[in-house]
Design a protein around this motif. Structure first.
Motif, PDB file in Angstrom:
ATOM      1  N   LYS A  50       0.835  -1.202   0.000  1.00  0.00           N
ATOM      2  CA  LYS A  50       0.000   0.000   0.000  1.00  0.00           C
ATOM      3  C   LYS A  50       0.878   1.264   0.000  1.00  0.00           C
ATOM      4  N   ILE A  51       1.968   1.234   0.758  1.00  0.00           N
ATOM      5  CA  ILE A  51       2.878   2.385   0.824  1.00  0.00           C
ATOM      6  C   ILE A  51       3.486   2.642  -0.555  1.00  0.00           C
ATOM      7  N   PHE A  52       3.910   1.569  -1.224  1.00  0.00           N
ATOM      8  CA  PHE A  52       4.493   1.714  -2.556  1.00  0.00           C
ATOM      9  C   PHE A  52       3.448   2.215  -3.550  1.00  0.00           C
ATOM     10  N   GLU A  53       2.230   1.692  -3.470  1.00  0.00           N
ATOM     11  CA  GLU A  53       1.163   2.136  -4.375  1.00  0.00           C
ATOM     12  C   GLU A  53       0.873   3.621  -4.183  1.00  0.00           C
ATOM     13  N   GLU A  54       0.781   4.061  -2.923  1.00  0.00           N
ATOM     14  CA  GLU A  54       0.491   5.463  -2.634  1.00  0.00           C
ATOM     15  C   GLU A  54       1.643   6.380  -3.037  1.00  0.00           C
ATOM     16  N   SER A  55       2.818   5.813  -3.215  1.00  0.00           N
ATOM     17  CA  SER A  55       3.989   6.598  -3.643  1.00  0.00           C
ATOM     18  C   SER A  55       4.198   6.514  -5.146  1.00  0.00           C
ATOM     19  N   ASP A  56       3.167   6.098  -5.859  1.00  0.00           N
ATOM     20  CA  ASP A  56       3.130   6.056  -7.325  1.00  0.00           C
ATOM     21  C   ASP A  56       4.067   5.033  -7.958  1.00  0.00           C
ATOM     22  N   PHE A  57       4.316   3.928  -7.266  1.00  0.00           N
ATOM     23  CA  PHE A  57       5.064   2.835  -7.875  1.00  0.00           C
ATOM     24  C   PHE A  57       4.073   1.859  -8.486  1.00  0.00           C
ATOM     25  N   VAL A  58       4.453   1.260  -9.608  1.00  0.00           N
ATOM     26  CA  VAL A  58       3.600   0.281 -10.280  1.00  0.00           C
ATOM     27  C   VAL A  58       3.970  -1.099  -9.744  1.00  0.00           C
ATOM     28  N   ILE A  59       3.069  -1.673  -8.964  1.00  0.00           N
ATOM     29  CA  ILE A  59       3.336  -2.935  -8.272  1.00  0.00           C
ATOM     30  C   ILE A  59       3.589  -4.067  -9.257  1.00  0.00           C
ATOM     31  N   SER A  60       2.899  -4.070 -10.370  1.00  0.00           N
ATOM     32  CA  SER A  60       3.076  -5.154 -11.350  1.00  0.00           C
ATOM     33  C   SER A  60       4.483  -5.152 -11.944  1.00  0.00           C
ATOM     34  N   ILE A  61       5.134  -4.005 -11.982  1.00  0.00           N
ATOM     35  CA  ILE A  61       6.502  -3.926 -12.492  1.00  0.00           C
ATOM     36  C   ILE A  61       7.494  -4.329 -11.401  1.00  0.00           C
ATOM     37  N   LEU A  62       7.307  -3.771 -10.198  1.00  0.00           N
ATOM     38  CA  LEU A  62       8.241  -4.056  -9.110  1.00  0.00           C
ATOM     39  C   LEU A  62       8.134  -5.495  -8.612  1.00  0.00           C
ATOM     40  N   GLU A  63       6.960  -5.999  -8.566  1.00  0.00           N
ATOM     41  CA  GLU A  63       6.622  -7.322  -8.040  1.00  0.00           C
ATOM     42  C   GLU A  63       6.642  -7.312  -6.522  1.00  0.00           C
ATOM     43  N   ILE A  64       5.724  -8.040  -5.944  1.00  0.00           N
ATOM     44  CA  ILE A  64       5.536  -8.042  -4.500  1.00  0.00           C
ATOM     45  C   ILE A  64       6.741  -8.620  -3.761  1.00  0.00           C
ATOM     46  N   GLY A  65       7.443  -9.580  -4.361  1.00  0.00           N
ATOM     47  CA  GLY A  65       8.620 -10.168  -3.713  1.00  0.00           C
ATOM     48  C   GLY A  65       9.711  -9.134  -3.478  1.00  0.00           C
ATOM     49  N   ARG A  66       9.936  -8.282  -4.457  1.00  0.00           N
ATOM     50  CA  ARG A  66      10.941  -7.221  -4.338  1.00  0.00           C
ATOM     51  C   ARG A  66      10.514  -6.239  -3.245  1.00  0.00           C
ATOM     52  N   ILE A  67       9.236  -5.905  -3.203  1.00  0.00           N
ATOM     53  CA  ILE A  67       8.733  -4.975  -2.198  1.00  0.00           C
ATOM     54  C   ILE A  67       8.897  -5.563  -0.799  1.00  0.00           C
ATOM     55  N   GLU A  68       8.533  -6.813  -0.625  1.00  0.00           N
ATOM     56  CA  GLU A  68       8.666  -7.466   0.683  1.00  0.00           C
ATOM     57  C   GLU A  68      10.130  -7.540   1.105  1.00  0.00           C
ATOM     58  N   SER A  69      11.003  -7.829   0.162  1.00  0.00           N
ATOM     59  CA  SER A  69      12.431  -7.944   0.460  1.00  0.00           C
ATOM     60  C   SER A  69      13.018  -6.614   0.918  1.00  0.00           C
ATOM     61  N   ILE A  70      12.735  -5.558   0.190  1.00  0.00           N
ATOM     62  CA  ILE A  70      13.284  -4.250   0.548  1.00  0.00           C
ATOM     63  C   ILE A  70      12.651  -3.753   1.841  1.00  0.00           C
ATOM     64  N   SER A  71      11.391  -4.081   2.046  1.00  0.00           N
ATOM     65  CA  SER A  71      10.700  -3.714   3.280  1.00  0.00           C
ATOM     66  C   SER A  71      11.385  -4.357   4.484  1.00  0.00           C
ATOM     67  N   LYS A  72      11.686  -5.633   4.363  1.00  0.00           N
ATOM     68  CA  LYS A  72      12.356  -6.362   5.449  1.00  0.00           C
ATOM     69  C   LYS A  72      13.742  -5.765   5.732  1.00  0.00           C
ATOM     70  N   LYS A  73      14.461  -5.441   4.680  1.00  0.00           N
ATOM     71  CA  LYS A  73      15.800  -4.859   4.807  1.00  0.00           C
ATOM     72  C   LYS A  73      15.744  -3.502   5.510  1.00  0.00           C
ATOM     73  N   TRP A  74      14.837  -2.642   5.098  1.00  0.00           N
ATOM     74  CA  TRP A  74      14.722  -1.311   5.698  1.00  0.00           C
ATOM     75  C   TRP A  74      14.270  -1.392   7.147  1.00  0.00           C
ATOM     76  N   ARG A  75      13.330  -2.282   7.449  1.00  0.00           N
ATOM     77  CA  ARG A  75      12.862  -2.413   8.835  1.00  0.00           C
ATOM     78  C   ARG A  75      13.986  -2.893   9.735  1.00  0.00           C
ATOM     79  N   ALA A  76      14.803  -3.832   9.252  1.00  0.00           N
ATOM     80  CA  ALA A  76      15.945  -4.327  10.039  1.00  0.00           C
ATOM     81  C   ALA A  76      16.974  -3.218  10.258  1.00  0.00           C
ATOM     82  N   ALA A  77      17.257  -2.436   9.219  1.00  0.00           N
ATOM     83  CA  ALA A  77      18.209  -1.335   9.338  1.00  0.00           C
ATOM     84  C   ALA A  77      17.696  -0.287  10.313  1.00  0.00           C
TER      85      ALA A  77
END
Length: 139
Positions: A50-77
């Protein structure tokens, strides 16, 4: 990181987003601002997609796996280093370090370290040689 390679059209579309610093066929570098927004919104209870969608990213291009991965990385950092853990500490693009002219002091320090390393290596080799000689004598 996802195994998906972006096409030229996708790269162009992604690079138009104000929260993207750089994009290649393999990776996206997001702005520090977006990383902070992401963490802020995530802590309010929003899902990464939802955060990526509201920031004007196209989810079908990024793919949910990439979003989940970067989300996990940022939360850990963020958990480990706070807000400064989200900062991009690379200078410019990732990859090989830039060749820069070293000052005399920097060159001297590097040579000192290199000399110390070589001395330690020589001492280790001498000890190994001595041990090998003792083993050969016992036989």
């Amino acid at each position: 990181m996802s195994n998906k390679l972006f096409t030229k059209e996708e790269i162009e579309l992604i690079s138009r987003n104000k929260y993207v610093k750089n994009v290649s066929e393999r990776s996206i570098t997001y702005t520090d601002e977006f990383r902070r927004i992401f963490i802020s919104e995530y802590e309010k209870g929003k899902f990464p997609r939802k955060i990526f969608e509201e920031s004007d990213f196209v989810i079908s291009i990024l793919e949910i796996g990439r979003i989940e991965s970067i989300s996990k990385k940022w939360r850990a950092a963020y958990k480990e280093n706070g807000i400064h853990g989200l900062d991009d500490t690379r200078k410019g693009k990732a990859g090989r370090p830039r060749d820069k002219e070293l000052s005399i002091d920097e060159k001297y320090e590097r040579l000192k370290v290199q000399t110390t390393l070589l001395k330690a290596e020589n001492e280790l080799l001498k000890k190994l040689d001595l041990i090998e000689r003792r083993v050969i004598k016992r036989k």
